[in-house]
Design a protein around this motif. Sequence first.
Motif, mmCIF file in Angstrom:
data_model
loop_
_atom_site.group_PDB
_atom_site.id
_atom_site.type_symbol
_atom_site.label_atom_id
_atom_site.label_comp_id
_atom_site.label_asym_id
_atom_site.label_seq_id
_atom_site.Cartn_x
_atom_site.Cartn_y
_atom_site.Cartn_z
ATOM 1 N N LEU A 1 0.848 -1.194 0.000
ATOM 2 C CA LEU A 1 0.000 0.000 0.000
ATOM 3 C C LEU A 1 0.888 1.251 0.000
ATOM 4 O O LEU A 1 0.856 2.051 0.939
ATOM 5 N N PRO A 2 1.689 1.422 -1.054
ATOM 6 C CA PRO A 2 2.690 2.501 -1.037
ATOM 7 C C PRO A 2 2.086 3.903 -0.930
ATOM 8 O O PRO A 2 2.659 4.764 -0.249
ATOM 9 N N TYR A 3 0.972 4.155 -1.562
ATOM 10 C CA TYR A 3 0.364 5.485 -1.456
ATOM 11 C C TYR A 3 -0.033 5.783 -0.016
ATOM 12 O O TYR A 3 0.288 6.846 0.521
ATOM 13 N N ALA A 4 -0.725 4.854 0.607
ATOM 14 C CA ALA A 4 -1.173 5.056 1.989
ATOM 15 C C ALA A 4 0.020 5.217 2.924
ATOM 16 O O ALA A 4 0.049 6.121 3.765
ATOM 17 N N TYR A 5 1.011 4.359 2.773
ATOM 18 C CA TYR A 5 2.188 4.422 3.635
ATOM 19 C C TYR A 5 2.902 5.762 3.481
ATOM 20 O O TYR A 5 3.242 6.418 4.463
ATOM 21 N N GLU A 6 3.148 6.173 2.250
ATOM 22 C CA GLU A 6 3.880 7.420 2.009
ATOM 23 C C GLU A 6 3.087 8.638 2.452
ATOM 24 O O GLU A 6 3.662 9.613 2.952
ATOM 25 N N LEU A 7 1.775 8.616 2.277
ATOM 26 C CA LEU A 7 0.945 9.728 2.740
ATOM 27 C C LEU A 7 1.068 9.877 4.251
ATOM 28 O O LEU A 7 1.302 10.981 4.770
ATOM 29 N N ILE A 8 0.941 8.776 4.969
ATOM 30 C CA ILE A 8 1.049 8.818 6.431
ATOM 31 C C ILE A 8 2.465 9.209 6.849
ATOM 32 O O ILE A 8 2.648 10.041 7.743
ATOM 33 N N THR B 1 -6.191 16.640 0.503
ATOM 34 C CA THR B 1 -6.153 16.487 -0.945
ATOM 35 C C THR B 1 -6.618 15.084 -1.328
ATOM 36 O O THR B 1 -6.060 14.098 -0.839
ATOM 37 N N PRO B 2 -7.617 14.989 -2.194
ATOM 38 C CA PRO B 2 -8.065 13.655 -2.621
ATOM 39 C C PRO B 2 -6.947 12.883 -3.315
ATOM 40 O O PRO B 2 -6.080 13.479 -3.963
ATOM 41 N N PRO B 3 -6.972 11.575 -3.211
ATOM 42 C CA PRO B 3 -5.975 10.753 -3.907
ATOM 43 C C PRO B 3 -6.083 10.960 -5.419
ATOM 44 O O PRO B 3 -7.153 11.303 -5.930
ATOM 45 N N PRO B 4 -4.994 10.731 -6.143
ATOM 46 C CA PRO B 4 -5.015 10.956 -7.591
ATOM 47 C C PRO B 4 -5.910 9.988 -8.363
ATOM 48 O O PRO B 4 -6.325 10.293 -9.481
ATOM 49 N N SER B 5 -6.193 8.822 -7.803
ATOM 50 C CA SER B 5 -7.053 7.857 -8.500
ATOM 51 C C SER B 5 -7.780 6.989 -7.474
ATOM 52 O O SER B 5 -7.467 7.019 -6.281
ATOM 53 N N GLU B 6 -8.708 6.209 -7.958
ATOM 54 C CA GLU B 6 -9.441 5.293 -7.084
ATOM 55 C C GLU B 6 -8.537 4.192 -6.540
ATOM 56 O O GLU B 6 -8.778 3.674 -5.457
ATOM 57 N N ALA B 7 -7.475 3.850 -7.265
ATOM 58 C CA ALA B 7 -6.541 2.829 -6.765
ATOM 59 C C ALA B 7 -5.866 3.323 -5.487
ATOM 60 O O ALA B 7 -5.770 2.584 -4.502
ATOM 61 N N GLU B 8 -5.430 4.583 -5.495
ATOM 62 C CA GLU B 8 -4.796 5.147 -4.296
ATOM 63 C C GLU B 8 -5.811 5.317 -3.173
ATOM 64 O O GLU B 8 -5.514 5.076 -2.017
ATOM 65 N N ARG B 9 -7.015 5.732 -3.516
ATOM 66 C CA ARG B 9 -8.068 5.852 -2.497
ATOM 67 C C ARG B 9 -8.318 4.481 -1.860
ATOM 68 O O ARG B 9 -8.463 4.354 -0.651
ATOM 69 N N GLY B 10 -8.327 3.439 -2.665
ATOM 70 C CA GLY B 10 -8.516 2.082 -2.153
ATOM 71 C C GLY B 10 -7.412 1.680 -1.192
ATOM 72 O O GLY B 10 -7.665 1.033 -0.181
ATOM 73 N N GLN B 11 -6.179 2.064 -1.511
ATOM 74 C CA GLN B 11 -5.070 1.758 -0.598
ATOM 75 C C GLN B 11 -5.285 2.416 0.757
ATOM 76 O O GLN B 11 -5.097 1.791 1.797
ATOM 77 N N LEU B 12 -5.685 3.672 0.727
ATOM 78 C CA LEU B 12 -5.893 4.405 1.973
ATOM 79 C C LEU B 12 -7.036 3.795 2.777
ATOM 80 O O LEU B 12 -6.926 3.601 3.988
ATOM 81 N N LEU B 13 -8.115 3.454 2.099
ATOM 82 C CA LEU B 13 -9.248 2.839 2.789
ATOM 83 C C LEU B 13 -8.861 1.493 3.385
ATOM 84 O O LEU B 13 -9.219 1.184 4.522
ATOM 85 N N ARG B 14 -8.119 0.675 2.644
ATOM 86 C CA ARG B 14 -7.702 -0.631 3.168
ATOM 87 C C ARG B 14 -6.777 -0.475 4.365
ATOM 88 O O ARG B 14 -6.900 -1.204 5.354
ATOM 89 N N ALA B 15 -5.854 0.476 4.303
ATOM 90 C CA ALA B 15 -4.914 0.672 5.410
ATOM 91 C C ALA B 15 -5.628 1.113 6.679
ATOM 92 O O ALA B 15 -5.311 0.633 7.766
ATOM 93 N N LEU B 16 -6.596 1.996 6.549
ATOM 94 C CA LEU B 16 -7.239 2.556 7.738
ATOM 95 C C LEU B 16 -8.437 1.743 8.211
ATOM 96 O O LEU B 16 -8.853 1.885 9.353
ATOM 97 N N ALA B 17 -8.957 0.867 7.363
ATOM 98 C CA ALA B 17 -10.092 0.039 7.763
ATOM 99 C C ALA B 17 -9.664 -1.224 8.499
ATOM 100 O O ALA B 17 -10.473 -1.851 9.169
#
Length: 130
Positions: free
Chosen positions: A31-38, A57-73
């Motif tokens: 989950l590189p987007y989620a990890y790097e954002l945090i 700032t919203p993620p650049p795509s739904e794939a990145e949004r999915g990473q963030l949701l999976r990491a925090l859920a």
Amino acid sequence: MSLNVTPELLAQAEQGEIREQDFVATVRESLPYAYELIAGLVGSLREGDAEFADNQTPPPSEAERGQLLRALASDAIRGSLERHFGVTLAFMNCHRVAVFRPGTEEGPTYTRFTSTRSQILNQSPEFRDC
């Protein structure tokens, strides 16, 4: 699947407890987007004296949004990231993640950020399908 688990990590889990650093490495790679954002928010928090740092700032795509949701859920992933970075995470509206300094969870800033009132005030039509 939330994480790309190596055969070695799977074998470690099958034999008992896994090392947290191995789990965090798997999260970072999966989950590189989620990890790097945090990680970036943690850096911002440590550079200043604010009680928290957050992303609006919203993620650049739904794939990145999915990473963030999976990491925090996931309690396991979220808890591991909190321990790894030494912060408390808070989450709102599909992408507004915040990192708080340890010990501030009972304070007014954290309480306000995680309140039902803040959740309602931070709603807009673009968040309804995320």
